[in-house]
Design an enzyme around this catalytic site. Structure first.
Site, PDB file in Angstrom:
ATOM      1  N   SER A   1       0.730  -1.273   0.164  1.00  0.00           N
ATOM      2  CA  SER A   1      -0.799  -0.164  -0.122  1.00  0.00           C
ATOM      3  C   SER A   1       0.870   1.224  -0.625  1.00  0.00           C
ATOM      4  CB  SER A   1      -1.034  -0.188   1.480  1.00  0.00           C
ATOM      5  OG  SER A   1      -0.052  -0.173   2.215  1.00  0.00           O
TER       6      SER A   1
ATOM      7  N   LYS B   1       0.683   4.387   7.325  1.00  0.00           N
ATOM      8  CA  LYS B   1       0.074   5.508   6.027  1.00  0.00           C
ATOM      9  C   LYS B   1       1.034   6.961   5.984  1.00  0.00           C
ATOM     10  CE  LYS B   1      -2.355   2.420   4.443  1.00  0.00           C
ATOM     11  NZ  LYS B   1      -2.648   1.335   2.954  1.00  0.00           N
TER      12      LYS B   1
ATOM     13  N   SER C   1      -5.140   0.764  -1.234  1.00  0.00           N
ATOM     14  CA  SER C   1      -4.565   0.753  -0.814  1.00  0.00           C
ATOM     15  C   SER C   1      -5.929   1.258   0.262  1.00  0.00           C
ATOM     16  CB  SER C   1      -3.750   2.345  -0.219  1.00  0.00           C
ATOM     17  OG  SER C   1      -3.688   2.745   1.177  1.00  0.00           O
TER      18      SER C   1
END
Length: 269
Positions: free
Chosen positions: A84, A139, A227
């Site tokens: 991701s 992230k 993602s």
């Protein structure tokens, strides 16, 4: 099965430290007192000998304590399990996370007791998944408290301003990330932070607009069409932040079973 490693470390530190302390205060003086009544040297030595549990506790307590302190307040290792965050991070990358970048927190309860800073737009952050805090996600911080974030036609907008993208070419992947081969690789600028992203024109994705309240952050993966991020699970509260990723200390290509030496030591931007 999920293990709460911080809790295990805290318990191990407490138990071994308590056993060592009880021995120093109570049991050791009693052994010495008992040894004074023994005439034979060999028997006296046997009476003075530490129990195995005390011996192991004395040996392991300092080691466990140091690991707990380093892991809780300085840096913690993580392994990247998915694609991701490609192309920034690859499957099999082992990274270190700065635990004091956003303030010091007590282990297990995760209560911040010392404020040292806040996330900045563009930071790559490890956080506890809002729907299951026992799982760690990684992230990029896209939206800060007070921002208005919009995502339309593969383009990110912050407070009405389009974040620039420069097409670099077609991405060629290796190892576990081969499925991302053929994606459009682009250079995105989030204010002052430049980083690479992957998008697949024509692929469906969640579009929308989000207002970021105080104490929350909007996270997105660099592999935009692969993602699960804030577009899906919502905003990340401040108390879920774990730390800022800053370096790749190891990279293992599990498909070809080899170390990717060229990635070791790379800074994470």
């Amino acid at each position: 099965m999920s293990f709460n490693f911080p809790l295990i470390l805290v318990l191990a530190t407490f138990i071994t430290g308590l056993i060592w302390l009880l021995d120093a205060w109570l049991w050791k003086p009693k052994r010495r007192q008992a040894a004074e009544a023994v005439a034979e040297p060999e028997r006296r030595e046997a009476v003075l000998k530490e129990p195995v549990l005390v011996e192991y506790s004395r040996a392991f307590f300092p080691v466990i304590l140091v690991v707990l302190l380093l892991r809780s307040f300085l840096a913690e290792p993580f392994r990247i399990p998915s694609g991701s965050m490609m192309p920034t991070l690859l499957v099999g990358d082992f990274i270190l996370v700065n635990k004091f970048a956003y303030g010091l927190r007590l282990p297990v309860v995760n209560t911040r007791f010392l404020d040292l800073g806040e996330p900045e737009r563009g930071d790559v952050v490890v956080f506890r998944y809002p729907d299951n805090p026992s799982v760690d996600y990684i992230k990029r911080v896209v939206g800060l408290p007070g921002d208005r974030v919009a995502y339309r036609d593969k383009i990110l907008y912050i407070n009405g301003e389009r974040m620039p993208q420069q097409v670099l070419g077609t991405y060629i992947a290796e190892g576990a990330g081969l499925a991302s081969t053929g994606a459009s690789e682009r250079l995105e600028r989030l204010n002052e932070v430049e980083h690479r992203i992957l998008v697949r024109p024509g692929y469906p994705n969640i579009e929308g607009e989000w207002m970021i309240p105080e104490g929350h952050y909007f996270m997105m993966g660099d592999n935009r069409d692969n993602s699960k991020d804030s577009r899906y699970f919502g905003l990340v509260p401040e108390e879920n932040l774990v730390g800022k990723a800053f370096i790749i200390w190891m990279s293992w290509d599990g498909v070809n079973n080899r170390v990717t030496w060229s990635r070791i030591g790379d800074s994470i931007h």
